[in-house]
Write an enzyme that holds these catalytic residues in place. Structure first.
Site, short mmCIF file in Angstrom:
data_model
loop_
_atom_site.label_atom_id
_atom_site.label_comp_id
_atom_site.label_asym_id
_atom_site.label_seq_id
_atom_site.Cartn_x
_atom_site.Cartn_y
_atom_site.Cartn_z
CG ASN A 156 -1.81 1.17 1.35
OD1 ASN A 156 -1.81 2.04 0.47
ND2 ASN A 156 -2.57 1.24 2.42
NE ARG B 139 -4.32 3.45 -1.48
CZ ARG B 139 -3.88 4.60 -0.97
NH1 ARG B 139 -2.68 4.68 -0.44
NH2 ARG B 139 -4.64 5.65 -0.98
CG HIS C 92 -8.32 7.81 0.84
ND1 HIS C 92 -8.46 9.11 1.29
CD2 HIS C 92 -6.98 7.58 0.78
CE1 HIS C 92 -7.26 9.65 1.47
NE2 HIS C 92 -6.34 8.74 1.18
CG HIS D 94 -9.06 7.87 4.85
ND1 HIS D 94 -8.82 6.51 4.87
CD2 HIS D 94 -7.85 8.45 4.61
CE1 HIS D 94 -7.54 6.28 4.66
NE2 HIS D 94 -6.93 7.45 4.48
N GLY E 110 -3.19 11.98 3.32
CA GLY E 110 -4.26 12.27 2.38
C GLY E 110 -5.56 12.29 3.19
NE ARG F 38 -2.33 14.78 -2.21
CZ ARG F 38 -2.88 13.59 -1.97
NH1 ARG F 38 -4.18 13.44 -2.03
NH2 ARG F 38 -2.13 12.57 -1.69
CG ASN G 159 -3.12 7.05 15.88
OD1 ASN G 159 -3.16 6.16 16.71
ND2 ASN G 159 -2.92 6.82 14.59
CD GLU H 180 -6.20 2.58 3.04
OE1 GLU H 180 -5.39 2.81 3.96
OE2 GLU H 180 -6.38 3.36 2.09
#
Ligand code: ADP
Length: 411
Positions: free
Chosen positions: A9, A90, A179, A205, A209, A238, A332, A387
């Site tokens: 991933n 992925r 995602h 999520h 990212g 981003r 977290n 994932e």
């Protein structure tokens, strides 16, 4: 006989990997190369009884794959490379062509290269991983699991941009969403937890990212990322959505071309653009030193999530089974979850359970749970994403199928 399967991933700044024994989904070891491209990169390998942690400057994903295979060999997680029977990758962008996972062929690689134009930050890493693995394991099935596939159920009214229609028809300009394996995993987990297929969820999520999705009747109904993962929410590096006129204006003002500005929007914006740090652990350290720009960056970040919670709440007509936090920050960083809940608390009748919230993180008492009180109008939950598991499921199924086809063809 037990067989081993590898799941790769490659994220924007990390390469997570897990080695599994099948059947039985038994994870032998997992690991993560983190902060790829930074001087302070490091990697860890973990089993139930052992942890290996090393610091090394790792400037690209190819180097990260090499390190991973070498560590699997020297630590005897595999005795030789042939023990690996399938590799799942992925892959970020599958366009409208891929609504499901596939065995990687030359045509699939060409398509992934073609879709690189949409996913500048990720496909380079994805392709480097695939190429390195194919060289080392030429006879082993390699499976592509697309991040955009789950969002192919989004209706036209939510995937179209208000631009000339020919841009969609001739150039593929539409929202694809990413995602997907994470949003799908959380959806399936909630379907099992609530014991119903038709779940309505708002999934946040939040990692390097960041993307959110509105899940309606168990299917992706809307999501924040668009043609590329640059769209939507503010992220680590981003910008997310901004006034499109900024691009031309900054090109002229700073004597840059469009692709230079796009790179800056992908790699030097978001949290990093505002306060100089992209990793939330570093941003949190700045906050503790009362850094004004870190405070501003975090406020912008949280408000961008709040905006979409409100948007999706209305799109789902207020019929929301749960709001879920997942991924690195979502799992977290309890203070980010608390701030976001405080913003939406009054208008949405949501009440935080501070004690539970503060005790959920990777190294705390709990890793998942409901962080609202019993009388909260909507449940807010933390669920660690997986994932890798989603990729493993498809890798195992498709590798087996591919091997059977190869055997039949040889006869
Ligand atoms: P990506 O897969 O997009 O690279 P992740 O989901 O791994 O991102 O999330 C990385 C983010 O999560 C970073 O900003 C990091 O600071 C934050 N984070 C906070 N606590 C932890 C933790 N204990 N382990 C890993 N990441 C954490």
């Amino acid at each position: 006989m037990c067989e081993k399967y590898l799941v790769i991933n490659a994220g924007s700044s990390s390469l997570k990997f897990s080695l599994y024994e099948m059947p039985g989904n038994k994870e032998i070891v997992n690991g993560c190369v983190e902060k790829i491209g930074n001087n302070d990169s490091f990697y860890t390998l973990k089993t139930s009884s052992k942890k290996i942690e090393k610091k090394e400057t790792i400037m690209n994903h190819t180097k990260a794959v090499e390190i991973m295979l070498n560590e699997l060999l020297i630590n005897n997680f595999i005795s030789n490379i042939d023990e690996i029977k399938g590799v799942g990758h992925r892959v970020v962008h599958g366009g409208e062509k891929y609504s499901e996972s596939v065995v990687i062929t030359d045509d699939v690689i060409n398509d992934i290269e073609f879709f690189s134009k949409f996913a500048p930050l990720h496909h380079q890493g994805n392709l480097a991983g695939i190429n390195a693995m194919q060289k080392l394991l030429p006879t082993v099935p390699q499976i592509a699991v697309f991040d955009s596939a789950f969002h192919q159920t989004i209706p036209e009214e939510n995937y179209m941009y208000p631009v000339p229609y020919s841009w969609y028809k001739e150039n593929g300009v539409r929202k694809y969403g990413f995602h997907g394996t994470s949003h799908k995993y959380i959806t399936e987990t909630m379907q099992e937890y609530l014991n119903k297929e038709e779940v309505n969820l708002i999934i946040c999520h939040i990692g390097n990212g960041v993307s959110m999705s509105a899940i309606k009747n168990g299917k992706s109904f809307n999501t924040t990322m668009g043609l590329t993962p640059l769209d939507g929410l503010m992220m680590g590096t981003r910008s997310g959505s901004i006034d499109p006129s900024i691009i031309e204006y900054i090109c002229k003002e700073r004597n840059l071309n469009v692709s230079e500005v796009t790179t800056l929007l992908n790699k030097e914006s978001g949290l990093k653009g505002v306060c100089g740090e992209s990793d939330f652990r570093d941003v949190t350290a700045l906050l503790e030193n009362k850094d004004h720009l870190a405070k501003l960056a975090v406020t912008l970040f949280e408000k961008s999530i709040v905006k979409f919670i409100a948007h999706y709440y209305f799109e789902l007509e207020g019929n929301v089974d749960a709001i879920i936090f997942t991924a690195g920050v979502g799992e977290n960083m309890s203070y980010i979850r608390e701030d976001i809940i405080n913003y939406i608390s009054k208008p949405m009748g949501i009440k935080i359970n501070k004690e539970v919230n503060e005790n959920i993180a990777k190294f705390k008492k709990y890793q998942s749970g409901i962080i609202t009180t019993e009388d909260s109008r909507i449940k807010v939950m933390v669920i660690p994403t997986n994932e890798e598991y989603m990729i493993l499921k498809d890798t195992f199924r498709l590798s087996k199928k591919e091997k059977t086809i190869q055997k039949v063809l040889k006869k």
